[in-house]
Design an enzyme around this catalytic site. Sequence first.
Site, short mmCIF file in Angstrom:
data_model
loop_
_atom_site.label_atom_id
_atom_site.label_comp_id
_atom_site.label_asym_id
_atom_site.label_seq_id
_atom_site.Cartn_x
_atom_site.Cartn_y
_atom_site.Cartn_z
N ARG A 1 -8.63 1.99 10.04
CA ARG A 1 -8.21 0.62 10.30
C ARG A 1 -9.16 -0.10 11.24
O ARG A 1 -8.94 -1.26 11.55
CB ARG A 1 -6.86 0.66 10.96
CG ARG A 1 -5.83 -0.28 10.33
CD ARG A 1 -4.52 0.32 10.61
NE ARG A 1 -3.38 -0.49 10.61
CZ ARG A 1 -2.24 -0.13 10.03
NH1 ARG A 1 -2.20 0.96 9.31
NH2 ARG A 1 -1.18 -0.86 10.15
N LYS B 1 0.82 -1.22 0.00
CA LYS B 1 0.00 0.00 0.00
C LYS B 1 0.85 1.27 0.00
O LYS B 1 0.53 2.22 -0.70
CB LYS B 1 -0.91 0.05 1.24
CG LYS B 1 -1.93 -1.06 1.33
CD LYS B 1 -2.90 -0.83 2.48
CE LYS B 1 -2.23 -0.71 3.84
NZ LYS B 1 -1.50 -1.92 4.27
N ARG C 1 0.52 -8.47 13.65
CA ARG C 1 -0.09 -7.42 12.83
C ARG C 1 -1.06 -8.01 11.80
O ARG C 1 -2.09 -7.42 11.49
CB ARG C 1 1.01 -6.60 12.14
CG ARG C 1 1.73 -5.70 13.16
CD ARG C 1 3.04 -5.19 12.65
NE ARG C 1 2.87 -4.34 11.50
CZ ARG C 1 3.72 -4.27 10.49
NH1 ARG C 1 4.79 -5.03 10.46
NH2 ARG C 1 3.47 -3.48 9.50
N ARG D 1 11.29 -6.87 3.94
CA ARG D 1 11.30 -5.43 4.24
C ARG D 1 12.03 -5.16 5.56
O ARG D 1 12.71 -4.15 5.71
CB ARG D 1 9.85 -4.92 4.33
CG ARG D 1 9.76 -3.45 4.56
CD ARG D 1 8.34 -2.95 4.44
NE ARG D 1 7.57 -3.20 5.64
CZ ARG D 1 6.27 -2.95 5.77
NH1 ARG D 1 5.58 -2.50 4.74
NH2 ARG D 1 5.64 -3.17 6.89
N ARG E 1 12.79 -1.86 10.23
CA ARG E 1 11.66 -1.42 11.07
C ARG E 1 11.57 -2.29 12.32
O ARG E 1 11.65 -3.51 12.23
CB ARG E 1 10.35 -1.52 10.26
CG ARG E 1 10.04 -0.25 9.53
CD ARG E 1 8.78 -0.39 8.70
NE ARG E 1 7.59 -0.76 9.46
CZ ARG E 1 6.36 -0.58 9.01
NH1 ARG E 1 6.16 -0.03 7.82
NH2 ARG E 1 5.33 -0.97 9.71
#
Length: 197
Positions: A88, A13, A144, A127, A133
């Site tokens: 969300r 996204k 998540r 990622r 991250r």
Amino acid sequence: MRAMLLGPPGAGKGTQAERLATAYAVPHISTGDIFRANVQSATALGAEAKGYMDRGELVPDDVVNRMVFDRLAQPDAADGYVLDGYPRTPVQASELDAFLAERGEALDAVLRFDVPEGELVARLLGRAQEQGRTDDTEDVIRKRLLVYEEQTKPLEDYYAARGLLHDVEAVGEIDVITQRALDLLTELGHTPVAQPR
Ligand code: AMP
């Protein structure tokens, strides 16, 4: 052009939102990016959000909504935006609708990014290595994804019931996925004003 991108973590996204925002000359508004910037610069908002983010949980609705409504009230968002990672939860969605309605506005389209679950974990782990991250460890990734299933997926029905939900197949080349989204939005009457990047 007021668009919202809906899809699980790892669906791409952020990348696509950035490109669509460029194509329509509107801001890309990512609540995750805003929270990360606040954590980075050690603001009170960042301190409040950090624990939730590190656990892969959602920041409370009232905190998120206040932050987003401030952002949407800024002049550069007057004519549109691409929302990424917000709303969300059903509470966020209904409060966003109320906020927009008060201004005589509404979302034009919700693009659902469809990716098979197995591919998400692999993408997120990749990622994690690239970006470092702190919420991209395997445990937090699984959390998540679970939070997405439980709290965010119900928004599909919410927006489908309003005739706003459109599917974008989010597997394949980044350029091809961008083009699918642009074609869809163009069909809905939103013509891009610039090249997507
Ligand atoms: P993202 O980059 O969109 O995956 O967001 C990273 C983290 O920021 C999430 O796991 C949440 O902790 C928090 N966050 C981002 N957007 C929201 C939202 N709309 N509601 C609640 N928490 C959010």
